[in-house]
Motif scaffolding. Sequence first.
Motif, PDB file in Angstrom:
ATOM      1  N   LYS A 163       0.897  -1.149  -0.173  1.00  0.00           N
ATOM      2  CA  LYS A 163       0.041  -0.331   0.516  1.00  0.00           C
ATOM      3  C   LYS A 163       0.583   1.283  -0.116  1.00  0.00           C
ATOM      4  O   LYS A 163       1.958   1.083   0.356  1.00  0.00           O
ATOM      5  N   SER A 164       0.411   2.298  -0.544  1.00  0.00           N
ATOM      6  CA  SER A 164       1.003   3.612  -0.134  1.00  0.00           C
ATOM      7  C   SER A 164       0.018   4.792  -1.084  1.00  0.00           C
ATOM      8  O   SER A 164      -1.157   4.314  -1.152  1.00  0.00           O
ATOM      9  N   ALA A 165       0.820   6.090  -1.288  1.00  0.00           N
ATOM     10  CA  ALA A 165      -0.276   7.305  -1.219  1.00  0.00           C
ATOM     11  C   ALA A 165      -1.055   6.607  -2.779  1.00  0.00           C
ATOM     12  O   ALA A 165      -2.105   7.084  -3.194  1.00  0.00           O
ATOM     13  N   ASP A 166      -0.357   6.451  -3.340  1.00  0.00           N
ATOM     14  CA  ASP A 166      -0.838   6.133  -4.721  1.00  0.00           C
ATOM     15  C   ASP A 166      -2.149   4.886  -4.925  1.00  0.00           C
ATOM     16  O   ASP A 166      -3.091   4.523  -5.406  1.00  0.00           O
ATOM     17  N   ASP A 167      -1.938   4.150  -3.808  1.00  0.00           N
ATOM     18  CA  ASP A 167      -2.442   2.580  -3.839  1.00  0.00           C
ATOM     19  C   ASP A 167      -3.230   2.678  -2.020  1.00  0.00           C
ATOM     20  O   ASP A 167      -2.594   1.946  -0.954  1.00  0.00           O
ATOM     21  N   ILE A 168      -4.063   3.852  -1.753  1.00  0.00           N
ATOM     22  CA  ILE A 168      -5.017   3.786  -0.268  1.00  0.00           C
ATOM     23  C   ILE A 168      -5.016   2.640   0.072  1.00  0.00           C
ATOM     24  O   ILE A 168      -6.059   1.514  -0.190  1.00  0.00           O
ATOM     25  N   ALA A 207       9.562   8.710   1.021  1.00  0.00           N
ATOM     26  CA  ALA A 207       9.371   7.648   0.108  1.00  0.00           C
ATOM     27  C   ALA A 207       7.525   7.385   0.048  1.00  0.00           C
ATOM     28  O   ALA A 207       6.613   7.556   1.083  1.00  0.00           O
ATOM     29  N   ASN A 208       6.560   6.645  -0.854  1.00  0.00           N
ATOM     30  CA  ASN A 208       5.350   7.197  -1.353  1.00  0.00           C
ATOM     31  C   ASN A 208       4.951   5.755  -0.940  1.00  0.00           C
ATOM     32  O   ASN A 208       3.519   5.834  -0.702  1.00  0.00           O
TER      33      ASN A 208
END
Length: 269
Positions: free
Chosen positions: A147-152, A187-188
Amino acid sequence: GKVRKPTSIISTICDDRGEELTYAGVPISTICDEQYCVGDVIGLLWFKRRLPEYASKFIEMCLKLVADHGPCVSGAHNTIVAARAGKDLVSSLVSGLLTIGPRFGGAIDDSARCFKDAHDRKLSAEQFVEGMKQKGKRIPGIGHLIKSADDIDKRVLLLKDYAKKHFSSSSYLEYALEVEKYTLQKANNLILNVDGCIGVLFLDLLHSCGLFKKEEIEEIVNVGYLNGFFIVGRSIGLIGHALDQKRMKQPLYRHPWEDVLYDTTPADY
Ligand code: Q5B
């Protein structure tokens, strides 16, 4: 007068001696008649009190949201391998449960401890993050493998929304979100993850519900109650994975050779 023989065990959460079992003084018939939910029962047996409805529902929400996260995570992987090795349900379950720890699912207590300490000492997000870096420590509750800021992570969104609607204060969550803003610059994938979100929201709940004294909150955080939510919740999914493998009569698992780098060069001491 009568001298009481010292007992070997002291128990303060339930009583099975009378006609009816009680949890923190509440008879099990009341628990059934008044439709206590699992969150209420956790309130009685872990926190020794009846929690307000929104708090019990929050606990249940945590259990539901962490119940499973697919077959590829550490816990499910271990459970699947154990079930396929012919192990019984409890062995397969504990094989998965034993992976819960500081990197996987068991970062809730440490995130509550670290964020509480930094928030209460009024450290800025930068001071906190850089201070942890200097100590060579990762921030519990920050970071995710997929999970990341682009794949919440939808679980985190749902938890935050619930708190916004039902909690009267969210000062620890707001602090953690400041920290997340800072780590995302590095980092994202350095998001406030599901463990961290449960950790800080539970701090907000304990501080704002009006049922816990300051010392009781310190004790809950120090003793480490909160990983219990992941352990109980994920047990539901791990049992599901074990039964799934058995239902499909899956054979013994062997990891493929081609997925292992064999580097058997002798160590150069
Ligand atoms: N860096 C989770 O690591 C992961 C940092 C950090 C500061 C951090 C890592 C971590 C804390 C433990 C935690 C709960 C191991 C996660 C869960 C449940 C789950 C699981 C699922 C489910 C991921 C790359 C660079 C390095 C690191 C820096 C990483 N984390 N810095 N604080 N916390 N988090 N665990 O992506 O300069 O290159 O050396 O330990 O909260 O378990 O679904 O999978 O439901 O089952 O592999 O959701 O974040 O990162 O090791 O490649 O590091 O980031 O120092 O910096 P990664 P690495 P540098 S929720």
